[in-house]
Design a protein around this motif. Structure first.
Motif, PDB file in Angstrom:
ATOM      1  N   TRP A  63     -16.905  39.792   6.988  1.00  0.00           N
ATOM      2  CA  TRP A  63     -17.323  38.514   7.563  1.00  0.00           C
ATOM      3  C   TRP A  63     -17.635  38.680   9.034  1.00  0.00           C
ATOM      4  CZ3 TRP A  63     -14.320  36.317  11.466  1.00  0.00           C
ATOM      5  CH2 TRP A  63     -13.058  36.918  11.666  1.00  0.00           C
ATOM      6  N   THR A  64     -18.295  37.670   9.607  1.00  0.00           N
ATOM      7  CA  THR A  64     -18.572  37.645  11.046  1.00  0.00           C
ATOM      8  C   THR A  64     -18.533  36.201  11.521  1.00  0.00           C
ATOM      9  OG1 THR A  64     -20.126  38.259  12.808  1.00  0.00           O
ATOM     10  CG2 THR A  64     -21.092  37.588  10.721  1.00  0.00           C
ATOM     11  N   PHE A  65     -18.365  36.057  12.826  1.00  0.00           N
ATOM     12  CA  PHE A  65     -18.336  34.755  13.464  1.00  0.00           C
ATOM     13  C   PHE A  65     -19.628  34.683  14.281  1.00  0.00           C
ATOM     14  CE2 PHE A  65     -15.337  31.899  16.130  1.00  0.00           C
ATOM     15  CZ  PHE A  65     -15.386  30.898  15.178  1.00  0.00           C
ATOM     16  N   VAL A  66     -20.610  33.899  13.832  1.00  0.00           N
ATOM     17  CA  VAL A  66     -21.939  33.922  14.450  1.00  0.00           C
ATOM     18  C   VAL A  66     -21.999  32.987  15.666  1.00  0.00           C
ATOM     19  CG1 VAL A  66     -24.422  33.554  14.093  1.00  0.00           C
ATOM     20  CG2 VAL A  66     -23.015  34.455  12.230  1.00  0.00           C
ATOM     21  N   HIS A  67     -22.380  33.558  16.829  1.00  0.00           N
ATOM     22  CA  HIS A  67     -22.512  32.767  18.063  1.00  0.00           C
ATOM     23  C   HIS A  67     -23.963  32.557  18.449  1.00  0.00           C
ATOM     24  CE1 HIS A  67     -18.181  32.981  19.181  1.00  0.00           C
ATOM     25  NE2 HIS A  67     -18.250  34.054  18.422  1.00  0.00           N
ATOM     26  N   TYR A  79     -20.269  29.731  13.568  1.00  0.00           N
ATOM     27  CA  TYR A  79     -19.941  29.575  12.149  1.00  0.00           C
ATOM     28  C   TYR A  79     -19.578  30.929  11.529  1.00  0.00           C
ATOM     29  CZ  TYR A  79     -24.977  30.749  11.676  1.00  0.00           C
ATOM     30  OH  TYR A  79     -26.217  31.329  11.780  1.00  0.00           O
ATOM     31  N   LEU A  81     -19.820  33.604   8.640  1.00  0.00           N
ATOM     32  CA  LEU A  81     -20.692  34.081   7.577  1.00  0.00           C
ATOM     33  C   LEU A  81     -19.912  35.174   6.852  1.00  0.00           C
ATOM     34  CD1 LEU A  81     -23.670  33.318   7.019  1.00  0.00           C
ATOM     35  CD2 LEU A  81     -24.317  35.267   8.430  1.00  0.00           C
TER      36      LEU A  81
ATOM     37  N   MET B 151     -21.216  42.330  10.182  1.00  0.00           N
ATOM     38  CA  MET B 151     -20.393  42.412   8.964  1.00  0.00           C
ATOM     39  C   MET B 151     -20.161  43.864   8.560  1.00  0.00           C
ATOM     40  SD  MET B 151     -21.407  39.133   6.634  1.00  0.00           S
ATOM     41  CE  MET B 151     -23.162  39.282   6.780  1.00  0.00           C
ATOM     42  N   ARG B 154     -17.453  45.228  10.931  1.00  0.00           N
ATOM     43  CA  ARG B 154     -16.082  44.820  10.570  1.00  0.00           C
ATOM     44  C   ARG B 154     -15.576  45.636   9.378  1.00  0.00           C
ATOM     45  NH1 ARG B 154     -15.736  39.874  11.761  1.00  0.00           N
ATOM     46  NH2 ARG B 154     -14.082  40.127  13.256  1.00  0.00           N
ATOM     47  N   VAL B 201     -22.323  37.776  20.235  1.00  0.00           N
ATOM     48  CA  VAL B 201     -23.524  37.502  19.436  1.00  0.00           C
ATOM     49  C   VAL B 201     -23.086  37.178  18.011  1.00  0.00           C
ATOM     50  CG1 VAL B 201     -25.652  38.492  18.488  1.00  0.00           C
ATOM     51  CG2 VAL B 201     -25.025  38.923  20.875  1.00  0.00           C
ATOM     52  N   ASP B 203     -19.481  38.285  16.112  1.00  0.00           N
ATOM     53  CA  ASP B 203     -18.226  39.018  16.239  1.00  0.00           C
ATOM     54  C   ASP B 203     -18.102  40.086  15.139  1.00  0.00           C
ATOM     55  OD1 ASP B 203     -15.274  39.190  16.792  1.00  0.00           O
ATOM     56  OD2 ASP B 203     -15.217  38.284  14.803  1.00  0.00           O
TER      57      ASP B 203
END
Lengths: 135, 388
Positions: A63-67, A79, A81, B151, B154, B201, B203
């Motif tokens: 997952w990632t935290f989109v900025h 959000y 993703l 992704m 991570r 941008v 994480d």
């Protein structure tokens, strides 16, 4: 956008609203999004791909935290993703909602919910689809 | 197939070039390459252009015809073609230009890559680069190109213990290299702390983990070996031009910690060149993000899967290391004008192999490798160049 811009969203409604994929009638592999041809059986599968409704349960692969979003997603920033491996086999990409980044980890069990995805300006099409929440 | 040589190079500075249009940039790079090769425009049999998104970035398609026309060549009725493979468009154009000469169809061709990105606001550029992903099943749900790599980063950290600091080392190294490259967009070093503290941008990736938005163009002239013998200058041979593909969407892949397309293209390239990895002296790889370079050195087989972070931290890929990577500054510091990148990588290879890379020269550079990726790994090219 032209007056028919909504058509391209309408075409995918079934899969996006109900998580409907398909299944190869030869080898049984399940696909999401649905594919016209099985990636294993190739031409043997033509005409033998069957609609398959997915349960919408699975786990987070990453997952990632989109900025820095694309246009249309500004009000949702930041959000989450996530790549989710569904229990039937296929993986898909979706937003995670109703949770903070602290509640999502690789391996977190999740299930799908039906939500608004975005809209095209103030008078354009509003489009809907699946998002995921932790169990 | 016959031998194909790179006999001339031309590159514009990369960066925010508000005073220059796409056609200015393309012509400038092309003319410089022709002059460098010691040929005249009447020697050219065809023009190949790599471009990803001018149709959306500047509302202009038909870039091959446009550049040939404003280079004054329309009267020669040259064949031109524009080739698209997302941000591997430059390598894709080179591949097809190479085939046209290797096959004997053409004897001398110009192949360029160009992109004009800064005419639009950044969020629109983010949307356009995301068109290289699966529009219906990835971008639709809010995916951006960098979020896909985030992704992967991570997952790489989870599986192999790769650290945020190891990612930052890629940016620090490539900025230090870029500071020595006159064509680079960023000619200043950055501190590891700056990379870690930069605006987020997606994480775990921040602003300094990601390649910038850039304008720029690059061009090379290719000739058959017979033709090249009559030209001045140290000669560089294209020993291999190889491509491999994979599923468009990352979710359908076997692995989330690397690109099979890169590994397969590498095997094909080594076979075509008749060389082993150990013979490669230096490489330009597709560092569109810091994790991209770490995955690239693994997928290319220079280190084993998962060892890319520690290898980078040990200095293996720094100048003077076992395998200097991205001596040009890479996409990170040289800049990443999508379609131009694949050709800019080739130019760095040629300069190094000719001994003309000045302060960033790799000693005894005989064999160089370029690795260019489209989108999030559905397309990968590997080119191997060597001193003839």
């Amino acid at each position: 956008m032209s007056g028919l811009a909504g058509v391209r969203f309408w075409r995918e409604t079934k899969s996006r609203y109900n998580l409907t994929g398909n299944r190869c009638g030869v080898c049984g592999t399940v696909f999401f999004p649905p594919r016209p041809v099985c990636t294993r059986c190739h031409r043997e599968s033509i005409g033998r791909m069957e609609e398959h409704k997915l349960k919408g349960t699975g786990e987070v692969l990453t997952w990632t935290f989109v900025h820095e979003p694309r246009p249309g997603f500004e009000i949702q920033v930041p959000y989450i993703l996530a790549m989710v491996r569904l229990d039937e086999g296929p993986a898909l990409l979706a937003q995670m909602v109703d949770c903070g980044p602290g509640e999502v980890r690789i391996g977190t069990r999740v299930h799908s919910v039906f939500r608004k995805i975005g809209e095209e300006g103030k008078s354009g099409v509003i489009y809907y689809g699946y998002k995921f929440v932790p169990d | 197939m016959r031998d194909v040589m790179v006999v001339g190079t031309g590159i514009t500075p990369f960066g925010e070039l508000w005073e220059h249009s796409l056609r200015d940039l393309g012509i400038r790079a092309g003319m410089e390459a022709i002059r460098d090769a010691g040929i005249t425009s009447s020697d050219i049999d065809a023009l190949f252009v790599g471009n990803m998104a001018a149709g959306r970035l500047i509302d202009q398609t038909h870039i091959g015809a446009l550049i040939a026309d404003f280079a004054g060549l329309a009267g020669r009725n040259l064949p031109t073609v524009t080739i698209e493979g997302a941000d591997a468009s430059g390598a894709a154009a080179l591949h097809h230009a190479y085939l046209s000469v290797a096959s004997g169809l053409h004897d001398c061709v110009v192949v360029g890559g160009a992109e004009k990105m800064t005419d639009l606001p950044d969020p629109e550029v983010t949307e356009i680069t995301a068109t290289a992903l699966d529009q219906q099943w990835e971008s639709f749900f809010g995916a951006t190109l960098f979020s896909m790599y985030a992704m992967m980063a991570r997952r790489h950290m989870h599986e192999f213990g790769t650290t945020r600091e190891q990612l930052a080392r890629v940016a620090v190294k490539n900025h230090r290299n870029g500071a020595l490259n006159p064509a680079a967009q960023f000619r200043r070093p950055v501190r590891p702390e700056s990379v870690l503290e930069a605006a987020e941008v997606a994480d775990p990736l921040g602003m300094l983990d990601c390649a910038p938005i850039s304008d720029g163009a690059a061009a090379v002239v290719l000739c058959s070996a017979e033709r090249a013998r009559r030209l001045p200058g140290p000669q560089v041979r294209i020993a291999a031009s190889a491509q491999a593909g994979d599923t468009l969407s990352l979710s359908s892949r076997r692995s989330l910690v690397g690109f099979d397309a890169t590994s397969v293209a590498m095997e094909r390239a080594l076979k075509l060149a008749g060389r082993s990895r150990k013979e490669v002296d230096f490489a330009e790889v597709h560092d569109v993000t810091t994790i991209s370079e770490i995955m690239a050195i693994e997928d290319l087989g220079f280190v084993k899967k998962g060892a890319g972070g520690p290898a980078t931290a040990s200095g293996m890929t720094a100048p003077g290391g076992e395998l200097p990577v991205n001596t040009s500054g890479g996409l990170k510091a040289r800049g990443h004008p999508l379609g131009a990148t694949g050709i800019a990588q080739i130019i760095e290879l040629v300069l190094q192999l000719q001994g003309k890379a000045e302060e960033r020269q790799v000693p005894e550079a005989r064999v160089g490798l370029a690795h260019n990726v489209g989108g999030c790994g559905a397309t990968a090219f590997v080119h191997i160049l060597e001193v003839a």
